[in-house]
Motif scaffolding. Sequence first.
Motif, PDB file in Angstrom:
ATOM      1  N   GLU A 179      -1.517   0.767   1.667  1.00 33.23           N
ATOM      2  CA  GLU A 179      -0.560  -0.095   2.033  1.00 33.23           C
ATOM      3  C   GLU A 179      -0.402  -0.578   3.514  1.00 33.23           C
ATOM      4  OE1 GLU A 179       2.683  -2.567   0.561  1.00 33.23           O
ATOM      5  OE2 GLU A 179       0.626  -2.840  -0.440  1.00 33.23           O
ATOM      6  N   ASP A 182      -3.583  -2.013   5.031  1.00 31.50           N
ATOM      7  CA  ASP A 182      -3.698  -3.542   4.983  1.00 31.50           C
ATOM      8  C   ASP A 182      -2.785  -4.343   5.963  1.00 31.50           C
ATOM      9  OD1 ASP A 182      -5.219  -3.647   2.481  1.00 31.50           O
ATOM     10  OD2 ASP A 182      -3.697  -3.684   1.098  1.00 31.50           O
ATOM     11  N   GLY A 183      -1.809  -3.437   6.532  1.00 30.56           N
ATOM     12  CA  GLY A 183      -1.066  -4.251   7.594  1.00 30.56           C
ATOM     13  C   GLY A 183      -1.599  -3.764   8.945  1.00 30.56           C
ATOM     14  N   TRP A 359      -2.514  -8.154   5.314  1.00 30.31           N
ATOM     15  CA  TRP A 359      -1.291  -8.920   5.169  1.00 30.31           C
ATOM     16  C   TRP A 359      -1.451 -10.305   5.936  1.00 30.31           C
ATOM     17  CZ3 TRP A 359       2.504  -4.081   6.499  1.00 30.31           C
ATOM     18  CH2 TRP A 359       2.348  -3.449   5.223  1.00 30.31           C
ATOM     19  N   HIS A 364      -5.636 -13.905   2.624  1.00 28.91           N
ATOM     20  CA  HIS A 364      -4.932 -12.925   1.966  1.00 28.91           C
ATOM     21  C   HIS A 364      -4.581 -13.403   0.671  1.00 28.91           C
ATOM     22  CE1 HIS A 364      -1.655  -9.972   1.092  1.00 28.91           C
ATOM     23  NE2 HIS A 364      -0.993 -10.876   0.607  1.00 28.91           N
ATOM     24  N   TYR A 417       2.437 -16.774   5.591  1.00 33.06           N
ATOM     25  CA  TYR A 417       1.620 -15.410   5.232  1.00 33.06           C
ATOM     26  C   TYR A 417       2.903 -14.537   4.433  1.00 33.06           C
ATOM     27  CZ  TYR A 417      -2.198 -16.369   8.186  1.00 33.06           C
ATOM     28  OH  TYR A 417      -3.369 -16.805   8.910  1.00 33.06           O
ATOM     29  N   ARG A 419       3.340 -11.812   3.586  1.00 35.40           N
ATOM     30  CA  ARG A 419       3.542 -10.404   4.090  1.00 35.40           C
ATOM     31  C   ARG A 419       3.945 -10.141   5.601  1.00 35.40           C
ATOM     32  NH1 ARG A 419       1.959  -6.356   0.254  1.00 35.40           N
ATOM     33  NH2 ARG A 419       3.296  -5.104   1.723  1.00 35.40           N
ATOM     34  N   ASP A 422       6.713  -8.033   6.480  1.00 31.19           N
ATOM     35  CA  ASP A 422       6.012  -6.499   6.443  1.00 31.19           C
ATOM     36  C   ASP A 422       5.240  -6.097   7.581  1.00 31.19           C
ATOM     37  OD1 ASP A 422       7.218  -6.059   4.024  1.00 31.19           O
ATOM     38  OD2 ASP A 422       5.723  -7.248   2.884  1.00 31.19           O
ATOM     39  N   ALA A 423       4.360  -7.055   7.978  1.00 31.22           N
ATOM     40  CA  ALA A 423       3.577  -6.663   9.163  1.00 31.22           C
ATOM     41  C   ALA A 423       4.611  -6.517  10.443  1.00 31.22           C
ATOM     42  CB  ALA A 423       2.634  -8.082   9.314  1.00 31.22           C
TER      43      ALA A 423
END
Length: 446
Positions: A179, A182-183, A359, A364, A417, A419, A422-423
């Motif tokens: 996870e 991915d960021g 992300w 994405h 976006y 995510r 989260d990024a």
Amino acid sequence: MDTNGMTTWAGNHTYTGTVARPTTLDEAADVVARARKVRAVGSRHSFNDIVDSEGLLVSLDALAYRHPALHLHDSDAPDPGEPASGARRGPEPELDDATGRVRVSAATRYADLVLFLQERGRALPNLASLPHIGIAGALATATHGSGVRNPVLASAATGLELLTADGATHRLDRDADGEALDGATVSLGALGLVTAVTLQTVPAFDVAQTVYGPVPVGDALDGFDEASDLAYSVSLFTTLREDVFDTVWLKQAVEPGREPAAPAQVLGAPPLGAKAHPIPGVDPENCTDQLGVPGPAGDRLPHFHAEHLPSAGAEIQCEYLVPRENARAALTALAGLREPLAGLVQVCEVRSVAADTAWLSPMHRQDCVGVHFTLVRDVARVTAVLPVIDAAFAPLGGRPHWGKVFRTDPARLRSLYPRRSDALELARSYDPAEKFINDFLRRWVV
């Protein structure tokens, strides 16, 4: 350190910030820890202010692996006074024969890594049009090649090593930190300085490149999906001067022991009998081999040879990534830009990019069509038409390439976006004082 007015490769933007060029990782860690604000600068193939720093620019070029047999074109060498790009400086990449993964200095150019892998029977699954670009920068900006099944280059990353704001080293691994990786891959430089990357390679394979054309825009509209699936990588080029795609480039993966079998025609157009450049009338010497002659994938997937001037040289680039379901609408919108972009377009490339999981990647979780403009190097005139380009593709869900020039609504871009928060949380966990945040990130992401 110096303040020598370092510019982007194309010369359209002068970076802000004092430049530091550490020669060891320990020196780099010390430089980063002492600095108030930091940004990494790589091969300088961006076209905007993504690299700009309110303090220090750090180049890790002295740590990059340079293949001893390769001499990149002079325009891609570091600033004057730096060693020639053919000089071997950084450590040799480390290839794990069991997994096919290769660990390499992040400042290394793709062209150098490709030759290293080719000599060992391995290849990268895809490459961008220019092999001159640095690995870290390509990953961070979601740089891509072409192919309906080929995601961004960052998708090959299985590990990253970072120097964070305090000078500490951190490692992320796909198996343990999926996870977070991915960021971290498409990070826009917000986490820290990427010092090393581990990439998944594949067994070496050959590619045969054949160029077709011209194709009327109407035929391209009707047959785009079918044509895009004809080869490993497919690109359509137009100058927008007429209602045609001047050329269609097919890059076919060739099975071992078999002769390539290029289609007799593509969208009704025959194969060209001579080598072509994406920009009609330009000498194709700097382009990779065509005419259906197979060769190593690393020599065919890029459009340009590493030892020659890539593309047009004096240029500014802009690109929008549009969801695949809007491909026909994107081609229609492109045709509508002929008049407002008259005299500015050198060539426009349309290609497919598969979905990925990064992300902050424009792809994405969605397949996309990339509409890429190579424009003349006239900053004022190009800047004036960027809102026109955005107006054509923003209603289709188009997202600008992070490393190209663009003008769009920041709120709209952030909303695309899912995510993004989260990024930002990941970036703050590595850089709570926002040492690596700059105006570009504040404008478009933060």
